[in-house]
Design an enzyme around this catalytic site. Structure first.
Site, PDB file in Angstrom:
ATOM      1  N   GLU A 269      35.501 -23.051  12.990  1.00 23.48           N
ATOM      2  CA  GLU A 269      35.325 -22.089  11.905  1.00 23.48           C
ATOM      3  C   GLU A 269      36.690 -21.652  11.393  1.00 23.48           C
ATOM      4  O   GLU A 269      37.630 -21.541  12.193  1.00 23.48           O
ATOM      5  CB  GLU A 269      34.540 -20.866  12.421  1.00 23.48           C
ATOM      6  CG  GLU A 269      33.139 -21.241  12.876  1.00 23.48           C
ATOM      7  CD  GLU A 269      32.317 -20.053  13.394  1.00 23.48           C
ATOM      8  OE1 GLU A 269      32.849 -18.928  13.455  1.00 23.48           O
ATOM      9  OE2 GLU A 269      31.130 -20.270  13.736  1.00 23.48           O
ATOM     10  N   HIS A 292      29.114 -17.299   9.676  1.00 24.33           N
ATOM     11  CA  HIS A 292      29.004 -16.562  10.959  1.00 24.33           C
ATOM     12  C   HIS A 292      28.766 -15.060  10.717  1.00 24.33           C
ATOM     13  O   HIS A 292      29.515 -14.217  11.221  1.00 24.33           O
ATOM     14  CB  HIS A 292      30.265 -16.777  11.809  1.00 24.33           C
ATOM     15  CG  HIS A 292      30.001 -16.544  13.281  1.00 24.33           C
ATOM     16  ND1 HIS A 292      30.658 -17.235  14.273  1.00 24.33           N
ATOM     17  CD2 HIS A 292      29.151 -15.698  13.928  1.00 24.33           C
ATOM     18  CE1 HIS A 292      30.229 -16.810  15.447  1.00 24.33           C
ATOM     19  NE2 HIS A 292      29.323 -15.880  15.263  1.00 24.33           N
TER      20      HIS A 292
HETATM   21  P1  NAI Z   1      21.157 -13.869  25.712  1.00 30.06           P
HETATM   22  O1  NAI Z   1      22.193 -14.173  26.726  1.00 30.06           O
HETATM   23  O2  NAI Z   1      20.388 -12.599  25.779  1.00 30.06           O
HETATM   24  O3  NAI Z   1      20.085 -15.081  25.656  1.00 30.06           O
HETATM   25  C1  NAI Z   1      20.419 -16.418  25.758  1.00 30.06           C
HETATM   26  C2  NAI Z   1      19.260 -17.116  26.420  1.00 30.06           C
HETATM   27  O4  NAI Z   1      19.461 -18.517  26.348  1.00 30.06           O
HETATM   28  C3  NAI Z   1      19.130 -16.788  27.913  1.00 30.06           C
HETATM   29  O5  NAI Z   1      17.823 -16.355  28.191  1.00 30.06           O
HETATM   30  C4  NAI Z   1      19.455 -18.098  28.611  1.00 30.06           C
HETATM   31  O6  NAI Z   1      18.758 -18.273  29.830  1.00 30.06           O
HETATM   32  C5  NAI Z   1      19.032 -19.086  27.567  1.00 30.06           C
HETATM   33  N1  NAI Z   1      19.629 -20.412  27.681  1.00 30.06           N
HETATM   34  C6  NAI Z   1      20.920 -20.729  27.920  1.00 30.06           C
HETATM   35  N2  NAI Z   1      21.087 -22.051  27.896  1.00 30.06           N
HETATM   36  C7  NAI Z   1      19.889 -22.591  27.617  1.00 30.06           C
HETATM   37  C8  NAI Z   1      19.421 -23.911  27.447  1.00 30.06           C
HETATM   38  N3  NAI Z   1      20.237 -24.961  27.561  1.00 30.06           N
HETATM   39  N4  NAI Z   1      18.112 -24.093  27.180  1.00 30.06           N
HETATM   40  C9  NAI Z   1      17.253 -23.031  27.077  1.00 30.06           C
HETATM   41  N5  NAI Z   1      17.640 -21.761  27.235  1.00 30.06           N
HETATM   42  C10 NAI Z   1      18.950 -21.539  27.490  1.00 30.06           C
HETATM   43  O7  NAI Z   1      21.909 -13.987  24.307  1.00 30.06           O
HETATM   44  P2  NAI Z   1      21.522 -13.286  22.925  1.00 30.06           P
HETATM   45  O8  NAI Z   1      22.105 -11.934  22.856  1.00 30.06           O
HETATM   46  O9  NAI Z   1      20.064 -13.454  22.699  1.00 30.06           O
HETATM   47  O10 NAI Z   1      22.316 -14.233  21.909  1.00 30.06           O
HETATM   48  C11 NAI Z   1      21.918 -15.588  21.711  1.00 30.06           C
HETATM   49  C12 NAI Z   1      23.014 -16.330  20.988  1.00 30.06           C
HETATM   50  O11 NAI Z   1      23.252 -15.751  19.696  1.00 30.06           O
HETATM   51  C13 NAI Z   1      24.344 -16.310  21.719  1.00 30.06           C
HETATM   52  O12 NAI Z   1      24.913 -17.598  21.675  1.00 30.06           O
HETATM   53  C14 NAI Z   1      25.195 -15.360  20.881  1.00 30.06           C
HETATM   54  O13 NAI Z   1      26.565 -15.667  20.969  1.00 30.06           O
HETATM   55  C15 NAI Z   1      24.657 -15.643  19.494  1.00 30.06           C
HETATM   56  N6  NAI Z   1      24.913 -14.585  18.525  1.00 30.06           N
HETATM   57  C16 NAI Z   1      25.235 -14.955  17.250  1.00 30.06           C
HETATM   58  C17 NAI Z   1      25.501 -14.012  16.295  1.00 30.06           C
HETATM   59  C18 NAI Z   1      25.838 -14.430  14.906  1.00 30.06           C
HETATM   60  O14 NAI Z   1      26.518 -13.695  14.209  1.00 30.06           O
HETATM   61  N7  NAI Z   1      25.353 -15.560  14.449  1.00 30.06           N
HETATM   62  C19 NAI Z   1      25.484 -12.579  16.601  1.00 30.06           C
HETATM   63  C20 NAI Z   1      25.014 -12.282  17.954  1.00 30.06           C
HETATM   64  C21 NAI Z   1      24.779 -13.266  18.872  1.00 30.06           C
END
Ligand code: NAI
Length: 409
Positions: A269, A292
């Site tokens: 990015e 993003h």
């Molecule tokens: P979280 O940590 O609460 O949830 C992630 C989930 O993914 C967990 O339950 C984990 O077990 C699961 N997981 C990990 N690897 C996996 C795989 N290979 N297959 C299936 N499940 C898997 O995270 P949260 O807060 O829900 O955020 C999710 C994503 O969104 C993160 O990558 C975060 O960085 C991103 N994000 C993006 C934003 C944006 O501006 N686009 C803003 C906030 C978060």
């Protein structure tokens, strides 16, 4: 070794960099702290000069807290990262100096979900392409390939904070939700838990990624996974850039396998708004690209300001480290008619015994006590009755392996 004996609040100095939200300033102001705000990030040299006198530092993603900066941060008690990530901070060096780091891991999750819902509808109706045509004067009125989200199958990969909220809202809009997570997660509402990624990919009309950014998730979705998806699938990634193989996605869009996609995060990015965005996904049909901004809303910024500042306030006032990124998490009920002693030490055996021997030898009554260790740091909070000789404070702070000692009245 540093001691802060019930430091007067009006002498606590807070430095807030990078335009931290006014909610945070209000909270610190209410506490009576001295606050300085600077709208930009500071470079290492500027930060070294500033940090010498500071007790609380607030940053966002651009300020780098290096070991060199920390060597000069002898009064610093805690750092608030008013954002999600903490890669910009030498976390271990902070812990070794007794500096607690807080962040805001969940404050913008609703914003991501709302964008995902909106984009899903836009993609199903091919709105983006139709709107682009309108801007060059083309009227393309037709119902062909325009569908409702109602009754469609949404596949959520990663059922964490964001994935599970998305599930609830999508179901309320009439979708059938399927999810796959590597951890065992309770299905919300009528969501169907898939036994494998393959099951989800081959079942769903929309596939949306919400996994975390762990290294092993690199190219989680590539050529094989796109092949497993249904024809004309909608694909969305608002999680982390490296999770999707961009070349494979490009092929899948051009071949028509993927009928629409929205991508908010990219393997590379631009570092600033002045840098060009370079990607193989530019100018592809029914492809929504966003810089993003999934979590970037006014509300999320306010939530982050409130969340992190409250964590810091609770640490300063009560010694709570619950939610700290780099520290043992300790939270005790409020203390009354007692003094609270906070002792941060290297995690070696016998420190608690030494602290308690000092109390016992001086006939001091312990009202509550909690020790927690994490990696090479130990943190013990002790509430003692107020009738003690202050000599014991010196004894405690002189215990070998003490990093920091603080008293709250
Ligand atoms: P979280 O940590 O609460 O949830 C992630 C989930 O993914 C967990 O339950 C984990 O077990 C699961 N997981 C990990 N690897 C996996 C795989 N290979 N297959 C299936 N499940 C898997 O995270 P949260 O807060 O829900 O955020 C999710 C994503 O969104 C993160 O990558 C975060 O960085 C991103 N994000 C993006 C934003 C944006 O501006 N686009 C803003 C906030 C978060």
């Amino acid at each position: 070794m540093t001691t802060n004996a019930s430091y007067p609040k009006h002498k606590i100095k807070v430095l807030l960099l990078e335009n931290i939200h006014a909610k945070a300033i209000d909270i610190f102001d209410h506490e009576g702290f001295q606050i300085e705000t600077i709208s930009e990030a500071l470079d290492e040299h500027e930060l070294i000069e500033k940090v010498k006198d500071i007790h609380i530092l607030g940053i966002r993603s651009k300020t780098q807290i290096t070991e060199k900066v920390l060597r000069h941060a002898n009064k610093l008690l805690c750092i608030g990262t008013f954002c999600i990530g903490t890669n910009q901070i030498a976390l271990h060096a902070c812990a070794q100096k007794g500096i607690i780091v807080f962040n805001a891991p969940y404050s913008n999750t609703r914003s991501v979900v709302e964008l995902a819902v909106g984009e899903m509808i836009m993609l199903m109706r091919n709105i983006f392409t139709k709107s682009q045509k309108m801007h060059i004067g083309k009227w393309d009125k037709s119902a062909k390939n325009s569908v409702e989200i109602r009754g469609k199958k949404l596949g959520i990969i990663g059922y964490g904070n964001i994935g599970s909220q998305f599930s609830v809202i999508a179901e309320a809009l009439g979708m059938h939700v399927y999810f796959y997570d590597i951890s065992d997660k309770l299905a919300l509402g009528n969501a169907h838990k898939c036994k494998s990624l393959e099951e989800l990919l081959s079942t769903c009309d929309v596939v949306s990624l919400h996994v975390d950014g762990r290294l092993s998730n690199s190219k989680l979705i590539g050529e094989r996974e796109f092949k497993l998806m249904k024809d004309n699938v909608i694909f969305m990634n608002l999680s982390r850039g490296h999770v999707t193989d961009i070349e494979a996605l490009e092929v899948a869009i051009k071949s028509g396998k993927v009928w629409g996609c929205s991508i908010d995060v990219f393997p590379e990015e631009p570092k600033s708004n002045d840098e060009e965005f370079v990607s193989a996904l530019r100018n592809l049909p029914n492809t929504i690209l966003t810089p993003h901004i999934g979590g970037s809303t006014e509300e999320a910024q306010a939530n982050i300001g409130d969340f992190v500042a409250t964590k810091i306030q609770q640490f300063i006032n009560k010694g709570d480290t619950y939610g700290a990124v780099n520290f043992p998490e300790v939270q005790l009920p409020s203390f009354e008619q007692s003094h609270r002693l906070l002792h941060i030490h290297e995690n070696v055996p016998g420190i608690l015994a030494k602290i308690n021997a000092i109390y016992a030898n001086n006939n001091i009554n312990i009202q509550a006590q909690y020790l927690k260790t994490k990696d090479d740091i130990g943190y013990v909070i002790t509430d003692i009755s107020t009738d003690y000789k202050t000599d014991i404070l010196n004894e405690i702070k002189n215990i070998d392996h003490t990093i920091r000692f603080r008293i709250l009245y």
